[in-house]
Write a protein that holds these residues in place. Structure first.
Motif, PDB file in Angstrom:
ATOM      1  N   GLN A   1      35.755  42.340  37.226  1.00 42.35           N
ATOM      2  CA  GLN A   1      35.638  43.684  36.685  1.00 42.35           C
ATOM      3  C   GLN A   1      36.956  44.422  36.903  1.00 42.35           C
ATOM      4  O   GLN A   1      37.458  44.484  38.018  1.00 42.35           O
ATOM      5  N   VAL A   2      37.483  44.997  35.834  1.00 41.33           N
ATOM      6  CA  VAL A   2      38.754  45.714  35.911  1.00 41.33           C
ATOM      7  C   VAL A   2      38.554  47.003  36.695  1.00 41.33           C
ATOM      8  O   VAL A   2      37.628  47.765  36.440  1.00 41.33           O
ATOM      9  N   GLN A   3      39.432  47.226  37.664  1.00 40.68           N
ATOM     10  CA  GLN A   3      39.399  48.468  38.427  1.00 40.68           C
ATOM     11  C   GLN A   3      40.792  49.065  38.488  1.00 40.68           C
ATOM     12  O   GLN A   3      41.769  48.348  38.686  1.00 40.68           O
ATOM     13  N   GLY A  26      41.193  42.931  39.132  1.00 42.18           N
ATOM     14  CA  GLY A  26      40.037  42.435  38.405  1.00 42.18           C
ATOM     15  C   GLY A  26      40.325  41.791  37.071  1.00 42.18           C
ATOM     16  O   GLY A  26      39.389  41.560  36.286  1.00 42.18           O
ATOM     17  N   TYR A  27      41.577  41.464  36.791  1.00 39.34           N
ATOM     18  CA  TYR A  27      41.907  40.798  35.544  1.00 39.34           C
ATOM     19  C   TYR A  27      43.081  39.847  35.762  1.00 39.34           C
ATOM     20  O   TYR A  27      43.852  39.992  36.701  1.00 39.34           O
ATOM     21  N   THR A  28      43.188  38.859  34.855  1.00 37.38           N
ATOM     22  CA  THR A  28      44.271  37.882  34.946  1.00 37.38           C
ATOM     23  C   THR A  28      45.140  37.881  33.698  1.00 37.38           C
ATOM     24  O   THR A  28      46.189  37.268  33.679  1.00 37.38           O
ATOM     25  N   SER A  29      44.703  38.548  32.645  1.00 38.08           N
ATOM     26  CA  SER A  29      45.457  38.550  31.397  1.00 38.08           C
ATOM     27  C   SER A  29      46.806  39.210  31.573  1.00 38.08           C
ATOM     28  O   SER A  29      46.913  40.273  32.185  1.00 38.08           O
ATOM     29  N   ALA A  30      47.847  38.603  30.975  1.00 40.04           N
ATOM     30  CA  ALA A  30      49.183  39.190  31.009  1.00 40.04           C
ATOM     31  C   ALA A  30      49.395  40.140  29.833  1.00 40.04           C
ATOM     32  O   ALA A  30      50.335  40.924  29.821  1.00 40.04           O
ATOM     33  N   SER A  31      48.497  40.050  28.837  1.00 39.08           N
ATOM     34  CA  SER A  31      48.640  40.896  27.643  1.00 39.08           C
ATOM     35  C   SER A  31      47.901  42.205  27.861  1.00 39.08           C
ATOM     36  O   SER A  31      46.816  42.424  27.323  1.00 39.08           O
ATOM     37  N   VAL A  32      48.506  43.062  28.626  1.00 39.63           N
ATOM     38  CA  VAL A  32      47.862  44.336  28.932  1.00 39.63           C
ATOM     39  C   VAL A  32      48.877  45.461  28.760  1.00 39.63           C
ATOM     40  O   VAL A  32      50.021  45.356  29.192  1.00 39.63           O
ATOM     41  N   SER A  33      48.452  46.506  28.093  1.00 44.75           N
ATOM     42  CA  SER A  33      49.226  47.739  28.024  1.00 44.75           C
ATOM     43  C   SER A  33      48.588  48.730  28.976  1.00 44.75           C
ATOM     44  O   SER A  33      47.362  48.793  29.092  1.00 44.75           O
ATOM     45  N   TRP A 114      39.615  52.924  32.684  1.00 43.95           N
ATOM     46  CA  TRP A 114      40.174  54.154  33.227  1.00 43.95           C
ATOM     47  C   TRP A 114      39.987  54.235  34.731  1.00 43.95           C
ATOM     48  O   TRP A 114      38.981  53.774  35.267  1.00 43.95           O
ATOM     49  N   GLY A 115      40.951  54.874  35.395  1.00 44.17           N
ATOM     50  CA  GLY A 115      40.779  55.205  36.795  1.00 44.17           C
ATOM     51  C   GLY A 115      40.096  56.554  36.922  1.00 44.17           C
ATOM     52  O   GLY A 115      39.896  57.256  35.930  1.00 44.17           O
ATOM     53  N   PRO A 116      39.737  56.939  38.144  1.00 46.37           N
ATOM     54  CA  PRO A 116      39.023  58.203  38.366  1.00 46.37           C
ATOM     55  C   PRO A 116      39.921  59.435  38.287  1.00 46.37           C
ATOM     56  O   PRO A 116      39.401  60.550  38.165  1.00 46.37           O
TER      57      PRO A 116
END
Length: 124
Positions: A1-3, A26-33, A114-116
């Motif tokens: 889960q992405v945090q 919480g993620y392994t993808s390198a394709s993230v903006s 999103w973060g808090p």
């Protein structure tokens, strides 16, 4: 889960500086903006700065030349260096992530995670 978790907010006088951090997990993808947004009371959430997986960046006109977005891929941490702060920069600042790989933008709808948020207050 992405945090996502922001830190570094606070109170500063006009003309001062702050550096915000956003720890991502919480993620392994390198394709993230990733991006920074802000929302002041009574205003809509607006995009401030964004950076993609190859380091390309975009900025809102209101912060160009004052704010710098960067990312540490090893630490999975996003940063926003804010200089020459103005009272109108006062807002809650949020970091956000997008894994769709459709290009870099500053529209909130493009980001699914999103973060808090962290409060930034600039006094005159």
């Amino acid at each position: 889960q992405v945090q996502l978790a922001e830190s570094g907010g606070g109170s500063v006088q006009a003309g001062g500086s702050l550096r915000l951090s956003c720890a991502a997990s919480g993620y392994t993808s390198a394709s993230v903006s990733m991006a920074w947004f802000r929302q002041a009371p009574g205003n809509e959430r607006e995009g401030v700065a964004a950076i993609d997986n190859v380091g390309s960046t975009i900025y809102a006109d209101s912060v160009k030349g004052r704010f710098t977005v960067s990312k540490d891929k090893v630490k999975n941490t996003l940063y926003l260096q804010m200089n020459s702060l103005k009272p109108e920069d006062t807002a809650i600042y949020y970091c956000a992530a997008d894994f769709s790989d459709v290009g870099l933008g500053l529209a909130p709808a493009e980001f699914g995670y999103w973060g808090p948020g962290t409060q930034v207050t600039v006094s005159s």
